[in-house]
Design a protein around this motif. Structure first.
Motif, mmCIF file in Angstrom:
data_model
loop_
_atom_site.group_PDB
_atom_site.id
_atom_site.type_symbol
_atom_site.label_atom_id
_atom_site.label_comp_id
_atom_site.label_asym_id
_atom_site.label_seq_id
_atom_site.Cartn_x
_atom_site.Cartn_y
_atom_site.Cartn_z
ATOM 1 N N MET A 1 0.228 -10.820 41.700
ATOM 2 C CA MET A 1 0.026 -12.158 42.204
ATOM 3 C C MET A 1 1.073 -12.427 43.278
ATOM 4 S SD MET A 1 0.639 -15.737 40.204
ATOM 5 C CE MET A 1 2.223 -15.155 39.690
ATOM 6 N N THR A 2 0.640 -13.027 44.337
ATOM 7 C CA THR A 2 1.514 -13.364 45.449
ATOM 8 C C THR A 2 1.905 -14.835 45.381
ATOM 9 O OG1 THR A 2 0.361 -11.731 46.806
ATOM 10 C CG2 THR A 2 1.713 -13.346 47.961
ATOM 11 N N LEU A 3 3.203 -15.102 45.553
ATOM 12 C CA LEU A 3 3.654 -16.488 45.588
ATOM 13 C C LEU A 3 2.934 -17.231 46.703
ATOM 14 C CD1 LEU A 3 7.517 -16.125 45.119
ATOM 15 C CD2 LEU A 3 5.859 -16.924 43.456
ATOM 16 N N GLY A 4 2.452 -18.406 46.402
ATOM 17 C CA GLY A 4 1.758 -19.221 47.395
ATOM 18 C C GLY A 4 0.267 -18.956 47.503
ATOM 19 N N SER A 5 -0.233 -17.979 46.745
ATOM 20 C CA SER A 5 -1.663 -17.681 46.783
ATOM 21 C C SER A 5 -2.429 -18.674 45.914
ATOM 22 C CB SER A 5 -1.913 -16.256 46.278
ATOM 23 O OG SER A 5 -1.595 -16.168 44.901
ATOM 24 N N LYS A 6 -3.749 -18.680 46.052
ATOM 25 C CA LYS A 6 -4.582 -19.535 45.205
ATOM 26 C C LYS A 6 -4.374 -19.170 43.738
ATOM 27 C CE LYS A 6 -9.349 -20.982 44.288
ATOM 28 N NZ LYS A 6 -9.032 -21.265 42.918
ATOM 29 N N HIS A 8 -1.716 -18.044 42.346
ATOM 30 C CA HIS A 8 -0.420 -18.585 41.945
ATOM 31 C C HIS A 8 -0.522 -20.077 41.640
ATOM 32 C CE1 HIS A 8 3.802 -19.991 42.922
ATOM 33 N NE2 HIS A 8 3.959 -19.190 41.891
ATOM 34 N N TYR A 9 -1.181 -20.829 42.520
ATOM 35 C CA TYR A 9 -1.336 -22.268 42.290
ATOM 36 C C TYR A 9 -2.233 -22.552 41.083
ATOM 37 C CZ TYR A 9 1.216 -23.202 46.555
ATOM 38 O OH TYR A 9 2.203 -23.260 47.512
ATOM 39 N N ASP A 10 -3.228 -21.715 40.865
ATOM 40 C CA ASP A 10 -4.066 -21.865 39.668
ATOM 41 C C ASP A 10 -3.241 -21.622 38.401
ATOM 42 O OD1 ASP A 10 -6.267 -22.423 41.220
ATOM 43 O OD2 ASP A 10 -7.163 -20.422 41.012
ATOM 44 N N LEU A 11 -2.335 -20.661 38.456
ATOM 45 C CA LEU A 11 -1.477 -20.363 37.317
ATOM 46 C C LEU A 11 -0.523 -21.521 37.033
ATOM 47 C CD1 LEU A 11 -1.084 -18.065 35.321
ATOM 48 C CD2 LEU A 11 0.627 -17.115 36.845
ATOM 49 N N ILE A 12 0.023 -22.132 38.087
ATOM 50 C CA ILE A 12 0.881 -23.311 37.922
ATOM 51 C C ILE A 12 0.087 -24.431 37.249
ATOM 52 C CG2 ILE A 12 2.063 -25.170 39.162
ATOM 53 C CD1 ILE A 12 2.931 -23.043 41.224
ATOM 54 N N GLN A 33 10.693 -22.501 46.204
ATOM 55 C CA GLN A 33 9.524 -21.914 45.560
ATOM 56 C C GLN A 33 9.266 -20.512 46.081
ATOM 57 O OE1 GLN A 33 6.032 -24.386 45.400
ATOM 58 N NE2 GLN A 33 7.172 -26.138 44.616
ATOM 59 N N LYS A 34 9.565 -20.270 47.354
ATOM 60 C CA LYS A 34 9.397 -18.928 47.923
ATOM 61 C C LYS A 34 10.321 -17.924 47.251
ATOM 62 C CE LYS A 34 8.012 -20.553 52.479
ATOM 63 N NZ LYS A 34 8.403 -20.673 53.893
ATOM 64 N N ARG A 35 11.412 -18.413 46.673
ATOM 65 C CA ARG A 35 12.373 -17.557 45.969
ATOM 66 C C ARG A 35 12.047 -17.420 44.487
ATOM 67 N NH1 ARG A 35 17.717 -20.395 48.440
ATOM 68 N NH2 ARG A 35 17.235 -20.006 50.619
ATOM 69 N N GLY A 36 10.976 -18.078 44.046
ATOM 70 C CA GLY A 36 10.557 -17.967 42.657
ATOM 71 C C GLY A 36 11.008 -19.101 41.765
ATOM 72 N N TYR A 37 11.645 -20.120 42.338
ATOM 73 C CA TYR A 37 12.071 -21.288 41.562
ATOM 74 C C TYR A 37 11.056 -22.399 41.777
ATOM 75 C CZ TYR A 37 16.432 -18.705 41.505
ATOM 76 O OH TYR A 37 17.370 -17.728 41.336
ATOM 77 N N ILE A 38 10.125 -22.522 40.865
ATOM 78 C CA ILE A 38 9.036 -23.483 41.017
ATOM 79 C C ILE A 38 9.474 -24.874 40.573
ATOM 80 C CG2 ILE A 38 6.642 -24.008 40.409
ATOM 81 C CD1 ILE A 38 7.102 -21.366 42.032
ATOM 82 N N TYR A 39 10.184 -24.940 39.451
ATOM 83 C CA TYR A 39 10.567 -26.213 38.858
ATOM 84 C C TYR A 39 12.073 -26.445 38.988
ATOM 85 C CZ TYR A 39 5.914 -25.868 36.976
ATOM 86 O OH TYR A 39 4.552 -25.730 36.859
ATOM 87 N N GLN A 40 12.467 -27.708 39.091
ATOM 88 C CA GLN A 40 13.875 -28.056 39.187
ATOM 89 C C GLN A 40 14.604 -27.834 37.865
ATOM 90 O OE1 GLN A 40 14.032 -32.083 40.643
ATOM 91 N NE2 GLN A 40 13.298 -31.508 42.674
#
Length: 64
Positions: A1-6, A8-12, A33-40
């Protein structure tokens, strides 16, 4: 899975729907988020990383 892909967003979206209650879901900026930190929140971010690992394992096991 690529960060920023559909995918990825479906998984979120799935993660938030399944496990979002009681967790802080404040998102990081796109730069982080590009570095893999989605949530604060670090606990939420760690839970999401484990969720992604489980997803990747299931995808590799059942893809055949």
């Amino acid at each position: 899975m690529t960060l920023g892909s559909k995918e990825h967003y479906d998984l979120i979206s799935t993660f938030e729907r399944c496990f979002g209650k009681g967790m802080r879901l404040d998102k990081e900026s796109k730069e982080y988020q590009k570095r893999g930190y989605i949530y604060q929140n670090s606990e939420t971010n760690t839970a999401f990383k484990f969720f992604c690992q489980g997803y990747a394992l299931a995808k590799s096991e059942f893809q055949h």
